[in-house]
Every structure is written in structure tokens, then in C-alpha cells.
Design a protein around this motif. Structure first.
Motif, PDB file in Angstrom:
ATOM      1  N   SER A 305       0.839  -1.204   0.000  1.00 52.82           N
ATOM      2  CA  SER A 305       0.000   0.000   0.000  1.00 52.82           C
ATOM      3  C   SER A 305       0.874   1.254   0.000  1.00 52.82           C
ATOM      4  O   SER A 305       1.748   1.396   0.859  1.00 52.82           O
ATOM      5  CB  SER A 305      -0.915   0.014   1.225  1.00 52.82           C
ATOM      6  OG  SER A 305      -1.784  -1.100   1.230  1.00 52.82           O
ATOM      7  N   PRO A 306       0.672   2.170  -0.940  1.00 57.19           N
ATOM      8  CA  PRO A 306       1.484   3.398  -0.998  1.00 57.19           C
ATOM      9  C   PRO A 306       1.291   4.251   0.249  1.00 57.19           C
ATOM     10  O   PRO A 306       0.187   4.338   0.792  1.00 57.19           O
ATOM     11  CB  PRO A 306       0.935   4.121  -2.240  1.00 57.19           C
ATOM     12  CG  PRO A 306       0.211   3.082  -3.021  1.00 57.19           C
ATOM     13  CD  PRO A 306      -0.320   2.105  -2.032  1.00 57.19           C
ATOM     14  N   LEU A 307       2.375   4.866   0.683  1.00 60.27           N
ATOM     15  CA  LEU A 307       2.328   5.715   1.871  1.00 60.27           C
ATOM     16  C   LEU A 307       1.543   6.994   1.591  1.00 60.27           C
ATOM     17  O   LEU A 307       1.796   7.694   0.611  1.00 60.27           O
ATOM     18  CB  LEU A 307       3.753   6.062   2.307  1.00 60.27           C
ATOM     19  CG  LEU A 307       3.899   6.955   3.540  1.00 60.27           C
ATOM     20  CD1 LEU A 307       3.265   6.307   4.763  1.00 60.27           C
ATOM     21  CD2 LEU A 307       5.378   7.225   3.809  1.00 60.27           C
ATOM     22  N   GLN A 308       0.593   7.286   2.459  1.00 61.48           N
ATOM     23  CA  GLN A 308      -0.217   8.494   2.333  1.00 61.48           C
ATOM     24  C   GLN A 308       0.450   9.654   3.080  1.00 61.48           C
ATOM     25  O   GLN A 308       0.760   9.520   4.261  1.00 61.48           O
ATOM     26  CB  GLN A 308      -1.621   8.252   2.913  1.00 61.48           C
ATOM     27  CG  GLN A 308      -2.372   7.104   2.264  1.00 61.48           C
ATOM     28  CD  GLN A 308      -2.680   7.367   0.802  1.00 61.48           C
ATOM     29  OE1 GLN A 308      -3.043   8.474   0.421  1.00 61.48           O
ATOM     30  NE2 GLN A 308      -2.519   6.340  -0.021  1.00 61.48           N
ATOM     31  N   GLU A 309       0.662  10.761   2.384  1.00 62.51           N
ATOM     32  CA  GLU A 309       1.303  11.915   3.012  1.00 62.51           C
ATOM     33  C   GLU A 309       0.488  12.437   4.191  1.00 62.51           C
ATOM     34  O   GLU A 309       1.035  12.928   5.176  1.00 62.51           O
ATOM     35  CB  GLU A 309       1.517  13.027   1.981  1.00 62.51           C
ATOM     36  CG  GLU A 309       2.655  12.752   1.016  1.00 62.51           C
ATOM     37  CD  GLU A 309       3.992  12.521   1.725  1.00 62.51           C
ATOM     38  OE1 GLU A 309       4.303  13.262   2.679  1.00 62.51           O
ATOM     39  OE2 GLU A 309       4.710  11.587   1.329  1.00 62.51           O
ATOM     40  N   ALA A 310      -0.827  12.328   4.103  1.00 59.60           N
ATOM     41  CA  ALA A 310      -1.677  12.771   5.217  1.00 59.60           C
ATOM     42  C   ALA A 310      -1.385  11.960   6.481  1.00 59.60           C
ATOM     43  O   ALA A 310      -1.406  12.493   7.595  1.00 59.60           O
ATOM     44  CB  ALA A 310      -3.150  12.631   4.833  1.00 59.60           C
ATOM     45  N   ASP A 311      -1.090  10.674   6.318  1.00 57.68           N
ATOM     46  CA  ASP A 311      -0.764   9.831   7.473  1.00 57.68           C
ATOM     47  C   ASP A 311       0.590  10.200   8.057  1.00 57.68           C
ATOM     48  O   ASP A 311       0.793  10.143   9.278  1.00 57.68           O
ATOM     49  CB  ASP A 311      -0.770   8.357   7.066  1.00 57.68           C
ATOM     50  CG  ASP A 311      -2.177   7.813   6.874  1.00 57.68           C
ATOM     51  OD1 ASP A 311      -3.137   8.519   7.249  1.00 57.68           O
ATOM     52  OD2 ASP A 311      -2.306   6.692   6.348  1.00 57.68           O
ATOM     53  N   ARG A 312       1.521  10.570   7.207  1.00 58.05           N
ATOM     54  CA  ARG A 312       2.830  11.020   7.697  1.00 58.05           C
ATOM     55  C   ARG A 312       2.649  12.270   8.579  1.00 58.05           C
ATOM     56  O   ARG A 312       3.281  12.405   9.621  1.00 58.05           O
ATOM     57  CB  ARG A 312       3.758  11.327   6.523  1.00 58.05           C
ATOM     58  CG  ARG A 312       5.220  11.430   6.928  1.00 58.05           C
ATOM     59  CD  ARG A 312       6.039  12.066   5.819  1.00 58.05           C
ATOM     60  NE  ARG A 312       6.023  11.326   4.583  1.00 58.05           N
ATOM     61  CZ  ARG A 312       6.885  10.355   4.284  1.00 58.05           C
ATOM     62  NH1 ARG A 312       7.804   9.998   5.148  1.00 58.05           N
ATOM     63  NH2 ARG A 312       6.820   9.746   3.107  1.00 58.05           N
TER      64      ARG A 312
END
Length: 353
Positions: A305-312
């Protein structure tokens, strides 16, 4: 005609042993053996390729007349949460200390690895360099253990048996955690934290006791977690720090020169593992997803699953809003200067006061 005199091999070996023993006795350097608690064998390549060989060749690596009786913690019948207790009791001489797992006994430890504080290896190293002296001082005082160095398994990410592509997808899911700080963060995103030791996780995932679990990509690969999961999500919530500690009694038995040799050997070991850990993480991510670039691990077929910038951003915000306040409250109860010492060292690295 001269006759050749032959001695039985066993007599020659006995004589050689006697000479060696006499030489050692005359030099005043009788050989010592340290009892060592190692990382769980199930955690994989760091334990297999760096830690175990170091202790199996301890005298050669340190330049000291000392051997090591090395046993992984999962082969000793000791829980990895009990390492500081058995060290304080004098049952072992050196420990490969699992930081998060022992933070209930000494909350100061967790300052090395707060959730969200170290999103990458470079930041983790700065926190380590700044904060290790604080940990060393505390462990010497409370547990008679001197810290010789620490290293990370690497970013701790999510492995799930249900589709997870963001933190929002964790709502209502049961997630394996291993310390209070991580449990609090999981609660903040709507997940239900379930504390489990590493060796319990594979079965727990298989039986549906948990929906997701958190560990490093290499450890997951070595222990077969991709067999019982479908997705990996590369949001690194912690770095899984581990440290090497020696009993203060053993340390003080050494001369200044011997202490310097021992410290130099452990510094080299931990520096080597820092580098190796970063290589392993990249390779294991590829292996878990079955990519052609996989070289060191076993190929599986997880969905990456690609990393979501919002989660970072959520994770970064959690450091000051969740991680530090939650941990500081616990740590300051055990050690009144705990959070102040952290803010004066690791906190400066992160700009948190």
C-alpha cells in the motif's frame, strides 16, 4: 642407528593443554566466560548474521581473554520483558536489550523510540546520539547495567490480513502493539491495541486474534508474517531500538584499557548493524511484495500500500500531542527528571521543548 620415539597423540594434546594453562596462569589472565541474553532467534538476520557471530567470537572481536555463553532470549525460557530484572538479579552478564519491551520496568528507555519521533534512520541516529547517555546513567543507577550501544531493527510498519491503505482503515481493527506509547497512538486512530510478544504474533494473525501487527519488514519476512497477512503499509511508527548492556559489576572488574577495548568492539558492532538494518529494510520491503529486486529474504506476495502523506502528517503531529505527553506522565512518576532530561537532549533534536 637411532630410534624414533613416538608419543600417543592424546599425551601430546594433554601436554600442550598443560603448557597453555601454565602460561595463562603465569600471566594472571585466567579465561572468563560471560553469560549473554541475545535477541530472539525468530527476529531474523541481524541476530543471525551480526549479533550471534559477534558473541560466538567474543574474545577475537574484543581482544579480551573472555568468552561468551550466548543464548537467544526465546531459547532461555525468559520473557523479553524481563531482561532488566534478570540482569539486576545478577543472572546474566550482558544483555541484548529490547527497548520497548522493557520500558514498563524502566520508562526512561522509551525516550529512545517514541512513536513518530524518528521517521527515518538519520533522525533516529541523532536521537540516539543525544539521548543514550541519559539512558546509560539511569540504568546504571536503577539496574546496575551499563549501556554499551544501541541500534534499530528499522521502521516498524503495519502488516494486515485485511485491506489497509491508510490509518483511517484501522478503525475498528485489532492491532498488535508492544508498548504503551504505541497502544495510545493506535487508540487515537480508532484501532484496538492488543499487546503481544513477537513470538505470539504469527499464530495470533492466523487465528484472527488480531487483524494487523506491527514490526520491521525484515523481522516479518524472517518469521513468516506474510504467510498470514495480505497487505503491508510502510508508515514507520517507531524504529524498534535495541541496546547492549553489561552488568556494572563485570564492567568495574575490567581495567581502563580493557573497558576501552570492550567499548570499541560494541561501538563497531552497533555501527555495523545501523548500516545493515537500513539495507535489510529496503530489501525486505521488496521481498514481502514479491519484487525482482529481492535478494536477501524470501519472496512473498503482499500488496504494497502506498504511503499516504496525510498519514505522515498525523504521525508527526502525534509526537508532541500524544507520544511525549503520554510517555512523560508515566516516566516522570518513576523518575522525576525523566521528561526534562529528554527535552534537553532528544527534544532539542526534534525542536520539542
Amino acid at each position: 642407528m637411532s630410534r624414533q620415539i613416538r608419543f600417543p597423540l592424546r599425551n601430546l594434546m594433554a601436554a600442550a593443554g598443560a603448557v597453555a594453562a601454565l602460561a595463562m596462569a603465569s600471566s594472571g589472565q585466567a579465561q572468563t566466560t560471560y553469560k549473554v541474553i541475545g535477541q530472539p532467534a525468530a527476529t531474523g538476520m541481524v541476530q543471525k548474521n551480526y549479533e550471534r557471530p559477534f558473541f560466538e567470537n567474543f574474545a577475537e572481536r574484543t581482544g579480551l581473554n573472555i568468552n561468551a555463553d550466548y543464548k537467544p532470549v526465546d531459547q532461555l525460557g525468559i520473557k523479553d520483558t524481563e531482561q532488566l530484572r534478570v540482569m539486576k538479579a545478577g543472572l546474566f552478564d550482558i544483555v541484548s536489550l529490547r527497548v520497548s519491551q522493557n520500558s514498563r520496568d524502566e520508562p526512561t528507555l522509551l525516550g529512545l523510540d517514541l512513536v513518530g519521533a524518528a521517521p527515518d534512520y538519520a533522525t533516529a541516529r541523532k536521537i540516539y546520539d543525544a539521548y543514550l547517555p541519559v539512558v546509560d546513567e539511569r540504568l546504571q543507577k536503577q539496574f546496575n547495567v551499563k549501556m554499551l550501544g544501541a541500534w534499530p531493527f528499522g521502521p516498524q510498519i503495519l502488516f494486515c490480513k485485511k485491506p489497509v491503505a491508510s490509518l483511517a482503515d484501522l478503525k475498528g481493527l485489532k492491532v498488535r502493539t508492544y508498548d504503551q506509547n504505541l497502544a495510545k497512538f493506535m487508540e487515537s486512530v480508532g484501532a484496538s491495541p492488543v499487546p503481544l510478544s513477537f513470538t505470539e504474533v504469527h499464530q495470533a494473525l492466523s487465528l484472527g486474534v488480531v487483524d494487523c501487527a506491527i514490526t520491521g519488514p525484515s523481522s516479518a519476512n524472517s518469521s513468516g508474517w506474510p504467510e498470514v497477512t495480505t497487505h503491508q503499509y510502510a508508515l514507520g511508527v517507531q524504529m524498534a531500538m535495541n541496546g547492549y548492556g553489561i552488568s556494572l559489576k563485570r564492567w568495574k572488574e575490567l581495567s581502563t584499557e580493557e573497558q576501552q577495548k570492550l567499548q570499541a568492539a560494541f561501538t563497531k558492532l552497533t555501527d555495523d548493524i545501523w548500516k545493515y538494518s537500513e539495507e535489510l529494510t529496503a530489501d525486505a520491503m521488496a521481498c514481502n511484495a514479491g519484487k525482482d529486486s529481492c535478494e536477501l529474504g524470501k519472496k512473498y506476495h503482499l500488496i504494497d500500500s502506498p504511503l499516504q502523506e496525510a498519514d505522515r502528517a498525523v504521525l508527526t503531529e502525534a509526537v508532541s500531542k500524544i507520544s511525549v505527553p503520554t510517555w512523560a506522565e508515566i516516566c516522570d512518576r518513576a523518575n522525576k527528571d525523566c521528561s526534562a532530561n529528554w527535552k534537553a537532549t532528544a527534544g532539542k533534536v526534534l525542536g520539542i521543548e
